[in-house]
Write a protein that holds these residues in place. Structure first.
Motif, mmCIF file in Angstrom:
data_model
loop_
_atom_site.group_PDB
_atom_site.id
_atom_site.type_symbol
_atom_site.label_atom_id
_atom_site.label_comp_id
_atom_site.label_asym_id
_atom_site.label_seq_id
_atom_site.Cartn_x
_atom_site.Cartn_y
_atom_site.Cartn_z
ATOM 1 N N THR A 8 -48.653 9.651 -10.937
ATOM 2 C CA THR A 8 -49.925 9.119 -10.473
ATOM 3 C C THR A 8 -50.009 9.225 -8.955
ATOM 4 O OG1 THR A 8 -49.919 7.602 -12.348
ATOM 5 C CG2 THR A 8 -51.425 7.090 -10.542
ATOM 6 N N ASP A 9 -48.894 8.992 -8.287
ATOM 7 C CA ASP A 9 -48.870 9.023 -6.825
ATOM 8 C C ASP A 9 -48.974 10.434 -6.258
ATOM 9 O OD1 ASP A 9 -48.624 6.245 -6.759
ATOM 10 O OD2 ASP A 9 -46.440 6.334 -6.726
ATOM 11 N N SER A 10 -48.426 11.423 -6.936
ATOM 12 C CA SER A 10 -48.390 12.783 -6.377
ATOM 13 C C SER A 10 -49.489 13.700 -6.910
ATOM 14 C CB SER A 10 -47.024 13.420 -6.646
ATOM 15 O OG SER A 10 -46.809 13.588 -8.037
ATOM 16 N N PHE A 11 -50.210 13.281 -7.929
ATOM 17 C CA PHE A 11 -51.173 14.161 -8.580
ATOM 18 C C PHE A 11 -52.243 14.659 -7.612
ATOM 19 C CE2 PHE A 11 -54.850 15.402 -11.018
ATOM 20 C CZ PHE A 11 -54.310 16.106 -12.077
ATOM 21 N N GLU A 12 -52.992 13.746 -7.024
ATOM 22 C CA GLU A 12 -54.123 14.151 -6.182
ATOM 23 C C GLU A 12 -53.669 14.989 -4.991
ATOM 24 O OE1 GLU A 12 -57.981 12.358 -3.875
ATOM 25 O OE2 GLU A 12 -57.090 11.212 -5.498
ATOM 26 N N GLN A 13 -52.584 14.586 -4.368
ATOM 27 C CA GLN A 13 -52.059 15.334 -3.217
ATOM 28 C C GLN A 13 -51.722 16.773 -3.616
ATOM 29 O OE1 GLN A 13 -48.592 13.550 -1.454
ATOM 30 N NE2 GLN A 13 -48.153 15.310 -0.182
ATOM 31 N N THR A 14 -51.229 16.956 -4.823
ATOM 32 C CA THR A 14 -50.829 18.285 -5.288
ATOM 33 C C THR A 14 -52.035 19.145 -5.640
ATOM 34 O OG1 THR A 14 -48.737 17.407 -6.111
ATOM 35 C CG2 THR A 14 -49.442 19.547 -6.984
ATOM 36 N N VAL A 15 -52.980 18.610 -6.414
ATOM 37 C CA VAL A 15 -54.083 19.444 -6.903
ATOM 38 C C VAL A 15 -55.158 19.697 -5.851
ATOM 39 C CG1 VAL A 15 -53.700 18.753 -9.297
ATOM 40 C CG2 VAL A 15 -55.450 17.572 -7.938
ATOM 41 N N THR A 16 -55.157 18.961 -4.759
ATOM 42 C CA THR A 16 -56.172 19.188 -3.729
ATOM 43 C C THR A 16 -55.728 20.164 -2.655
ATOM 44 O OG1 THR A 16 -55.446 17.197 -2.535
ATOM 45 C CG2 THR A 16 -57.297 16.947 -4.071
ATOM 46 N N LYS A 17 -54.534 20.703 -2.786
ATOM 47 C CA LYS A 17 -54.053 21.706 -1.834
ATOM 48 C C LYS A 17 -54.826 23.007 -1.998
ATOM 49 C CE LYS A 17 -49.272 20.108 -1.709
ATOM 50 N NZ LYS A 17 -47.889 20.440 -2.015
ATOM 51 N N ASP A 18 -54.823 23.830 -0.941
ATOM 52 C CA ASP A 18 -55.387 25.169 -1.051
ATOM 53 C C ASP A 18 -54.530 25.984 -2.003
ATOM 54 O OD1 ASP A 18 -57.426 24.621 0.706
ATOM 55 O OD2 ASP A 18 -56.452 25.536 2.433
#
Length: 122
Positions: A8-18
């Motif tokens: 849950t903590d790493s999901f958004e940071q990962t999928v919003t990368k270029d």
């Protein structure tokens, strides 16, 4: 490149990368998930420039709920932070490679335009 386990903590940071991020929603008890896992791992090895991530739906039920996961495996593809693919069901290796090629070939300016139009219509 090996697959990355998302939380849950790493999901958004990962999928919003270029770039391209594939996300496999799976569970240990799921037979089709187990059959798809080696195909997904092979894609990760063959496409090291693409992030191949996995979400354990049992361990991260809030993510499953957030994305409305009702069947697994479910594969999502994000490109430059925009979800461009979301479908349940395991894939054969050639189908997964075709998906990768399709996502790579997207005109992201056109995708952004379509997203903006959809948001404006809401």
């Amino acid at each position: 490149m090996s697959t990355v386990d998302l939380t849950t903590d790493s999901f958004e940071q990962t999928v919003t990368k270029d770039g391209i991020v594939l996300v496999d929603f799976w569970a240990e008890w799921c037979g089709p998930c187990k059959r798809f896992a080696p195909i997904y791992d092979q894609s990760s090895d063959a496409n090291p420039e693409i992030v191949h991530a996995k979400v354990d739906t049992e361990a991260h039920q809030e993510l499953s709920a957030q994305f409305g996961i009702t069947a697994i495996p479910t594969l999502m593809a994000f490109r430059d932070g925009i979800m461009v693919y979301n479908r349940a069901g395991a894939m054969a290796g050639p189908d997964l490679q075709n998906l990768v090629k399709a996502v790579e070939g997207l005109d992201m300016d056109e995708v952004r335009k379509q997203v903006a139009e959809q948001q404006a219509a809401q």
